[in-house]
Design a protein around this motif. Structure first.
Motif, PDB file in Angstrom:
ATOM      1  N   VAL A 196      24.820  81.962  15.289  1.00 48.41           N
ATOM      2  CA  VAL A 196      24.634  82.506  17.113  1.00 48.41           C
ATOM      3  C   VAL A 196      25.224  83.936  16.856  1.00 48.41           C
ATOM      4  O   VAL A 196      24.719  84.729  17.326  1.00 48.41           O
ATOM      5  N   THR A 197      26.168  84.258  15.941  1.00 43.96           N
ATOM      6  CA  THR A 197      26.676  85.534  15.836  1.00 43.96           C
ATOM      7  C   THR A 197      25.632  86.295  15.136  1.00 43.96           C
ATOM      8  O   THR A 197      25.575  87.574  15.541  1.00 43.96           O
ATOM      9  N   LEU A 198      24.936  86.007  14.297  1.00 42.86           N
ATOM     10  CA  LEU A 198      23.769  86.912  13.528  1.00 42.86           C
ATOM     11  C   LEU A 198      22.665  87.394  14.778  1.00 42.86           C
ATOM     12  O   LEU A 198      22.386  88.378  14.425  1.00 42.86           O
ATOM     13  N   SER A 199      22.364  86.218  15.508  1.00 43.03           N
ATOM     14  CA  SER A 199      21.541  86.440  16.866  1.00 43.03           C
ATOM     15  C   SER A 199      21.953  87.570  17.642  1.00 43.03           C
ATOM     16  O   SER A 199      21.327  88.486  17.779  1.00 43.03           O
ATOM     17  N   LEU A 200      23.361  87.281  17.732  1.00 41.04           N
ATOM     18  CA  LEU A 200      23.876  88.618  18.687  1.00 41.04           C
ATOM     19  C   LEU A 200      24.080  89.706  17.876  1.00 41.04           C
ATOM     20  O   LEU A 200      23.529  90.783  18.690  1.00 41.04           O
ATOM     21  N   ILE A 201      24.284  90.069  16.680  1.00 39.51           N
ATOM     22  CA  ILE A 201      24.158  91.257  16.294  1.00 39.51           C
ATOM     23  C   ILE A 201      22.803  91.827  16.324  1.00 39.51           C
ATOM     24  O   ILE A 201      22.589  92.913  16.600  1.00 39.51           O
ATOM     25  N   ARG A 202      21.799  90.959  16.049  1.00 37.62           N
ATOM     26  CA  ARG A 202      20.345  91.458  15.948  1.00 37.62           C
ATOM     27  C   ARG A 202      19.890  91.987  17.282  1.00 37.62           C
ATOM     28  O   ARG A 202      19.118  93.002  17.616  1.00 37.62           O
ATOM     29  N   LYS A 203      20.369  91.022  18.453  1.00 35.54           N
ATOM     30  CA  LYS A 203      19.911  91.447  19.693  1.00 35.54           C
ATOM     31  C   LYS A 203      20.607  92.593  20.115  1.00 35.54           C
ATOM     32  O   LYS A 203      19.766  93.337  20.995  1.00 35.54           O
ATOM     33  N   ALA A 204      21.958  92.868  19.914  1.00 37.98           N
ATOM     34  CA  ALA A 204      22.508  93.991  20.218  1.00 37.98           C
ATOM     35  C   ALA A 204      21.938  95.254  19.576  1.00 37.98           C
ATOM     36  O   ALA A 204      22.007  96.369  20.024  1.00 37.98           O
TER      37      ALA A 204
END
Length: 339
Positions: free
Chosen positions: A123-131
């Motif tokens: 979830v957080t890895l996806s957050l970083i990539r999307k940001a």
């Protein structure tokens, strides 16, 4: 401002908050972090303000992988690359020398180094990539209090101070990552965690120093937890080192005019006839489950204003026990129960 709770399918909205310079708490396998765009100095300053964190206490920078680190750090050594290949994503934070002027001194506490972590949480890895940016992430709690291991802990401390909390349930480990300094010729552990010095030494074929020292008031710490009080509930915590001491601890508690909290594994809790003014909290079956439950237990008693003292079980300082005892001793201010 009411803090929003984002579910795992609402990552886009949480990422947009990060892009807009707002604060979002995010889950990791260790504890919940308080996130902001690491390249946005104004947003990073809000992290310090929301937590009440001293400005010379540097922040860990969370990335989605080694390539993002290389944008900011000096060229990595072969040893450093082996560590990334072996332990990332995972609970290992590594301090590297920075390229000139790539991160604000607000992130680094004025140092020319920064601590990077690649969390093992999709979830957080996806957050970083999307940001599209690295995200600073100290623990998402009021500074000095026990770290949060569920979204409700974050909401309790920071509701109204941050834009949102990305909820992904309970954290896996419950104690923060190992911090390893690779900015000097001699690697050194600055904070113990789930990954041990012995594991690191096997990968790099080189001794790793233990530099878990408390720095002076005039010094800037390289990593969190080296200078300021951490993990402390309102009640005084006492470490109970030996199973033989629990009976005396119960007798001490019985004589007090306040309620006493007890945190221990189930076998210890069942072995004592506790007085009426004692409330117990299970740490599970062993040091592994105790590490997972430690911060939650401290927070449990912090929510009960009648509890003025807390007894917490100590463990041997090997394996995960080293990380557990590091946090527990800081929470207790090094106070151990003596009959």
């Amino acid at each position: 401002m009411e803090t929003k709770i984002y579910k795992a399918n609402e990552i886009d909205a949480a990422a947009q908050d990060i892009v807009d310079g707002k604060l979002v708490s995010f889950p990791t396998e260790t504890v919940y972090g308080l996130g902001a765009d690491a390249t946005n100095e104004s947003a990073v300053k809000q992290v310090y303000a929301a937590k009440g964190r001293p400005s010379d206490n540097p922040l860990i920078v969370h990335v989605d992988g080694p390539e993002m680190v290389k944008t900011y750090a000096q060229p990595l050594s072969a040893e450093a690359q082996k560590l990334l290949d072996t332990f990332w994503p995972g609970p290992l934070t590594i301090i590297f020398n920075l390229k000139p002027n790539v991160l604000s001194k607000t992130v680094t506490g004025g140092l020319d180094t920064a601590a990077f972590r690649n969390p093992n949480n999709q979830v957080t890895l996806s957050l970083i990539r999307k940001a599209g940016v690295p995200i600073v992430g100290p623990s998402a709690n009021t500074s000095g209090k026990p770290s949060p291991t569920i979204a409700e802990h974050v909401y309790h401390d920071l509701n109204g101070k941050i834009s949102g909390i990305l909820d992904d349930g309970e954290c896996q480990y419950g104690v923060e990552s190992t911090v390893l300094d690779m900015s000097t010729d001699q690697p050194a552990i600055l904070r113990p965690g789930a990954i041990s010095a012995e594991q690191i030494e096997k990968v790099i074929n080189k001794p790793v120093l233990d530099q878990r020292v408390k720095v002076a008031d005039s010094q800037v710490p390289k990593a969190p937890g080296m200078k300021y009080k951490h993990y402390a509930p309102n009640a005084q915590v006492y470490v109970v080192d030996s199973p033989d001491d629990w009976k005396d601890a119960a007798e001490w508690a019985k004589k007090q005019d306040h309620n006493v909290g007890v945190m221990a594994v189930d076998d210890e809790l069942k072995s004592i006839d506790w007085p009426d003014n004692v409330e117990t909290y299970s740490l599970g079956n062993d040091v592994l489950t105790a590490s997972h439950a430690l911060f939650a237990g401290l927070r449990y008693f912090d929510n009960d204003s009648t509890v003025k003292s807390i007894f917490a079980q100590g463990f041997a300082t090997n394996g995960i026990g080293e990380a557990y005892m590091n946090r527990l001793n800081k929470s207790a201010g090094q106070k151990h129960f003596k009959a």
